[in-house]
Design a protein around this motif. Structure first.
Motif, PDB file in Angstrom:
ATOM      1  N   TRP A 167       0.847  -1.196   0.000  1.00  0.00           N
ATOM      2  CA  TRP A 167       0.000   0.000   0.000  1.00  0.00           C
ATOM      3  C   TRP A 167       0.883   1.246   0.000  1.00  0.00           C
ATOM      4  N   TYR A 182      -1.580   6.795  -0.193  1.00  0.00           N
ATOM      5  CA  TYR A 182      -2.062   7.971  -0.933  1.00  0.00           C
ATOM      6  C   TYR A 182      -0.901   8.949  -1.162  1.00  0.00           C
ATOM      7  N   THR A 233      -5.687   9.504  -4.501  1.00  0.00           N
ATOM      8  CA  THR A 233      -5.808   8.108  -4.918  1.00  0.00           C
ATOM      9  C   THR A 233      -4.643   7.305  -4.367  1.00  0.00           C
ATOM     10  N   HIS A 275      -2.698   3.391  -4.103  1.00  0.00           N
ATOM     11  CA  HIS A 275      -2.413   2.260  -4.974  1.00  0.00           C
ATOM     12  C   HIS A 275      -2.015   1.041  -4.156  1.00  0.00           C
ATOM     13  N   SER A 277      -6.556  -7.872  -2.826  1.00  0.00           N
ATOM     14  CA  SER A 277      -7.675  -7.249  -2.125  1.00  0.00           C
ATOM     15  C   SER A 277      -7.177  -6.251  -1.101  1.00  0.00           C
ATOM     16  N   PHE A 289     -14.510  -0.535   4.169  1.00  0.00           N
ATOM     17  CA  PHE A 289     -14.315  -0.532   2.716  1.00  0.00           C
ATOM     18  C   PHE A 289     -13.621  -1.822   2.318  1.00  0.00           C
ATOM     19  N   ARG A 313     -12.260  -3.860  -1.512  1.00  0.00           N
ATOM     20  CA  ARG A 313     -12.180  -3.935  -2.977  1.00  0.00           C
ATOM     21  C   ARG A 313     -11.156  -5.008  -3.339  1.00  0.00           C
ATOM     22  N   LEU A 350      -4.601  -2.130  -7.857  1.00  0.00           N
ATOM     23  CA  LEU A 350      -5.819  -1.447  -7.433  1.00  0.00           C
ATOM     24  C   LEU A 350      -5.542   0.036  -7.234  1.00  0.00           C
ATOM     25  N   GLU A 351      -6.498   0.861  -7.622  1.00  0.00           N
ATOM     26  CA  GLU A 351      -6.484   2.279  -7.306  1.00  0.00           C
ATOM     27  C   GLU A 351      -7.641   2.558  -6.371  1.00  0.00           C
ATOM     28  N   ILE A 352      -7.340   3.202  -5.244  1.00  0.00           N
ATOM     29  CA  ILE A 352      -8.326   3.352  -4.183  1.00  0.00           C
ATOM     30  C   ILE A 352      -8.579   4.843  -3.929  1.00  0.00           C
ATOM     31  N   VAL A 365     -11.495   7.129   1.365  1.00  0.00           N
ATOM     32  CA  VAL A 365     -12.622   6.421   1.974  1.00  0.00           C
ATOM     33  C   VAL A 365     -13.205   7.280   3.087  1.00  0.00           C
ATOM     34  N   CYS A 377      -4.013  -5.318   3.273  1.00  0.00           N
ATOM     35  CA  CYS A 377      -3.815  -5.746   1.889  1.00  0.00           C
ATOM     36  C   CYS A 377      -3.493  -7.232   1.872  1.00  0.00           C
TER      37      CYS A 377
END
Length: 897
Positions: free
Chosen positions: A676, A679, A686, A688, A705, A717, A719, A735-737, A740, A751
């Motif tokens: 992770w 941000y 965003t 990643h 995930s 949250f 994803r 993944l782009e997050i 939240v 993660c």
């Protein structure tokens, strides 16, 4: 004149002089060397040298003159031992019937007069230089077949030169070594606060016979410095072309003609034999070589290559050389070697031209493959104690961490650790020390000029045969002037150096070398490493870390007296680094802990919070050098270990106890990982999640995930991305997050990476604040200070709901398997496991764990295996655990106590 080219030995004709040594201050001994080196002189009142080699201060501590030097402020008490000369003396027997006898001194610090059997065989003008080697022909002075007395009068380094190049007094500069800011010059060394002069050293300046001493007895011709240079026709890995080198010396007064024979062996392979006729004039020293063009059998069609341990087996071959004259074997030598090829490259990254331009970042290829370096800097013991058990533990930790390059900045005490690295497949970088004597070339005397060049010859002759040695640095923070550098290059070519070379490790160049060392040398928030906003945190960096690394409480108690344990004080500072930008008082790490985690009120709280900060900083640092290969090729953490109990940068402490930084690094360097980025990039809207594959096989069809949790354990949250593929030695943003909503002020990011069959491959847990850390403009990125324009607020971690874990332990000799289960609805955060010597004893050290500082989410479990040396004396190991919100538990025999 002693020859300064002798190497360590693997020969039946060479014996090490290890026993019978005694030492005394020269001003306490009336006679001179002639009398001292005779058998009738009584040395029974001299200090016994319990283990050789040994520096002066080590001998004095071993004899109780100074006690427990590494405890409290004890090391400040011995005074100026460096202002006195010191005698070392031993006796030994020499075999009869040989033609040539030599004494070999692998290292004396700093200069010496040497006497044997009442005769002076070398003087202080010849024997000078900490990093030179000396071989003295003593054939005319030896008592062959009888007892001999050797006396060495050692004069310590006396020159005083500070980092700015100012010479104190009238004694010229001498090329010994320096601990620079690795120790606190306010307390250790020469300190003149009025003139702002700081010259750091221990009380004896590491003086003494600090490397091994050998007796060689042979026929008229000796073999020295055997070496096999290897070449591969990349990209093909065969055939391997070998060239064998050695130096032959004729010690006699007549010409000698004979045969040099070689045998190369490896288990499972047919031996290779070759020979060459060599003629030597009286007293001649001749380099002799045999190439694959001369001996076709030195071209190997199917070689077993030496590989770094993470890529394969570090296969070794053996070379045995003998020289025969008049039908008799005059001498023989043996050396192990590995077949591999080191290539140095540059990438195309010019994103920070103020750090270096004219070619991108430096990187290595080993056997034709790009080698992402994630390493750390090593130091020997502060008194240069030699301890094979420590060497073994050091390399075990290197491999447990996943480090793939270890750097020496001078301080090359012995080759035993390097020999172990050969066998273990751990690549090594070495080079000259920064900043002090070795980099103030304008202050060098005529003696320093030839000592420097001869020291380089000695170092390279010792190192070049080791397959683990892949990189040499001619300078550290500075670039040598052209006359020095040109001679260095000539010596490197003359000695057939087959490894990478950089002329400086820093960015301070006339021509860009591709490596920089802008730090930082203090704590940074984890987003810093991912942001691509700050030049030091990318490219190829030879030094970046935290010179204010706080040890776990158990270690603090081992060297800080109980009445000085809190708050940090002068006794703490004795064990700090020397830099006055706050490193020597922990100003930066204290600021970071107070602002992000809240003020501490005890040593236990301070140490506990520090492990959190070190974990997240070090993990992010190593992670980015796996997620961003395009502009990150080399990271050397400053440092891996410390020379004594110290707060200077490290991943594990002097006692081998691992703190947060160790396990953060270990988590980051797993071959398969999920990462992770906090941000960190762009407008920071965003985040990643990266899937990282530093293994040789591709990942196909994996699932990535990410979950966000509030501090009470509720998930806010989730994803995932399925069907992800990651090639070997690469990473992808899976993944782009977005930001939240609805999160507590501090929250968790979990993660995970799973195979196509659902089997877990990796998990990483991050803690973050809804208030971002922000270092601000790149101009704020000072390498020795931590001053953010905005700090994350993680104080809510201090009031998380408490959790009790269920624990079970199963044991086999030398290992404990520990299962933790969280049956609660809350998160168990940052749980530290310790396998102890008995119930609630000290942690067994050294030790390795699969993982530690573990976070367990609601209704989850994990099993961790600890491995350690089995000991019947210790009895059954116990288990202790404690987390940020998990009360201390002590277990014995697998059940809670």
């Amino acid at each position: 004149m002693p020859a300064a080219y002798a190497q360590s030995f693997h020969s039946p004709n060479v014996s090490e002089l290890q026993s019978g040594w005694r030492m005394r201050a020269a001003d306490e001994v009336a006679p001179g060397g002639e009398a001292l080196s005779r058998p009738d002189y009584d040395v029974s009142t001299w200090y016994a040298v319990r283990r050789m080699p040994a520096t002066v201060l080590q001998v004095l501590e071993d004899n109780g003159v100074y006690k427990d030097l590494y405890y409290g402020a004890n090391l400040t008490r011995p005074g100026d031992l460096w202002k006195r000369d010191w005698w070392y003396r031993t006796t030994f027997s020499a075999p009869a019937g040989r033609d040539a006898y030599t004494l070999v001194f692998n290292g004396i610090n700093y200069r010496a007069d040497i006497w044997l059997n009442g005769r002076k065989i070398a003087d202080r003008n010849q024997v000078a230089g900490m990093y030179r080697k000396f071989e003295v022909d003593v054939s005319s002075a030896i008592h062959a077949g009888g007892e001999n007395v050797l006396a060495v009068k050692v004069t310590p380094e006396r020159g005083l030169l500070n980092e700015e190049g100012e010479v104190v007094g009238d004694h010229p500069v001498e090329l010994a070594d320096s601990w620079l800011d690795w120790i606190n010059w306010k307390y250790l060394g020469y300190h003149d606060p009025a003139r702002h002069i700081n010259i750091p050293f221990v009380p004896d300046r590491n003086a003494g016979v600090w490397k091994r001493v050998f007796l060689s007895s042979s026929g008229p011709v000796t073999i020295r410095n055997p070496y096999v240079a290897t070449d591969l026709p990349l990209p093909a890995l065969a055939p391997a072309a070998l060239t064998v080198y050695c130096d032959l010396t004729n010690h006699s007064e007549r010409p000698v003609s004979g045969t040099l024979r070689g045998e190369i062996t490896r288990a499972g392979k047919a031996p290779i034999h070759f020979e060459k006729t060599v003629s030597l004039s009286p007293g001649e020293i001749k380099e002799t070589s045999v190439t694959s063009a001369e001996a076709a059998q030195l071209s190997l069609p199917d070689p077993d290559l030496w590989w770094p341990y993470r890529w394969g087996k570090p296969n070794l071959y053996g070379l045995k050389l003998t020289f025969t004259a008049t039908g008799k074997v005059s001498d023989e030598q043996a050396v192990d070697f590995g077949i591999r090829k080191i290539t140095q490259r540059r990438d195309a990254d010019n994103s920070f031209p103020e750090i270096g331009s004219g070619g991108g970042s430096f990187y290595l290829q080993i056997n034709g493959r790009d080698y992402l370096i994630r390493g750390a800097a090593y130091t020997p013991d502060l008194l240069f104690r030699s301890d094979p058990e420590r060497d073994a533990a050091i390399l075990a930790y290197v491999k447990d961490l996943g480090l793939n390059l270890v750097r020496w900045e001078l301080k090359i005490a012995d080759d035993t650790l390097i020999e172990r690295a050969d066998r273990e497949g751990v690549p090594i970088m070495l080079g000259w020390m920064c900043c002090m004597q070795w980099e103030h070339w304008d202050k060098w005397s005529a003696e320093d000029q030839w000592v420097a060049r001869d020291s380089l010859r000695a170092r390279l002759r010792e190192l070049r045969a080791h397959p683990a040695v892949v990189l040499w640095a001619n300078g550290s923070d500075g670039l040598p002037p052209d006359p020095v550098l040109n001679d260095y290059h000539h010596i490197e070519s003359e000695l057939h150096w087959q490894n990478a070379i950089v002329d400086t490790v820093a960015e301070r160049n006339r021509s860009w070398s591709g490596i920089h060392m802008l730090g930082p040398y203090v704590w940074r928030p984890p987003y810093y490493w991912f942001s691509d906003k700050y030049g030091p945190a990318r490219g190829s960096s030879a030094e970046e870390g935290d010179n204010e690394t706080i040890l776990p409480l158990e270690s603090l108690k081992k060297f800080i007296p109980a009445d000085k344990l809190w708050p940090p004080n002068e006794v703490w500072y004795v064990h700090a680094g020397g830099n006055e930008a706050g490193n020597n008082t922990f100003a930066n790490i204290s600021r970071a802990l107070d602002r992000r985690y809240g003020p501490s009120h005890s040593a236990a709280e301070f140490a506990r919070k520090a492990q959190l900060a070190h974990y997240e900083d070090v993990r992010a640092q190593y992670e980015t050098y796996a997620t961003h290969w395009a502009n990150r090729k080399m990271l050397m953490h400053w440092m891996m270990n410390t020379p004594w109990p110290s707060f200077f940068g490290h991943l594990y402490d002097y006692y081998f106890k691992q703190g947060g930084g160790y396990f953060g690094a270990k988590k980051a360097m797993r071959p398969v990982s999920v990462v992770w980025d906090y941000y960190a990039t762009g407008d920071r809207s965003t985040g990643h999640v990266f899937a990282v594959n530093q293994a040789e096989r591709p990942l196909r069809g994996v699932t990535v995930s990410v979950e966000f949790f509030n501090l009470d354990g509720t998930r806010r949250f989730v994803r995932e991305a399925r069907g992800i593929s990651v090639d070997p030695f690469s990473s992808i943003s899976a993944l782009e997050i977005p930001r939240v909503s609805g999160l507590t002020s501090a929250y968790f990011v979990r993660c995970r990476l799973a195979g196509g069959d659902g089997k877990p491959l990796a998990e990483n847990v991050y803690w973050q604040s809804t208030t971002d850390d922000d270092l601000g403009d790149p101009k704020n990125d000072d390498q020795f200070t931590t001053k953010l324009v905005k700090w994350a607020d993680l104080t809510a971690l201090n009031s998380m709901p408490p959790v009790t874990l269920k624990t079970s332990v199963s044991r086999t000799p030398g290992s404990s398997s520990i299962t933790l289960r969280n049956d609660s609805g809350h998160i168990a955060f940052f749980v530290r496991l310790e396998v102890t010597a008995g119930a609630d004893g000290q942690e067994i050290l050294p030790i390795t764990y699969d993982d530690n500082y573990i976070t367990l989410f609601p209704h989850t479990s994990t099993t961790i295996v600890a491995r350690y040396a089995n000991s019947a004396e210790r009895g059954e190991p116990g288990l202790r655990l404690e987390g940020y919100n998990v009360a201390r538990q002590v277990l014995a025999g697998g059940a809670r106590k």
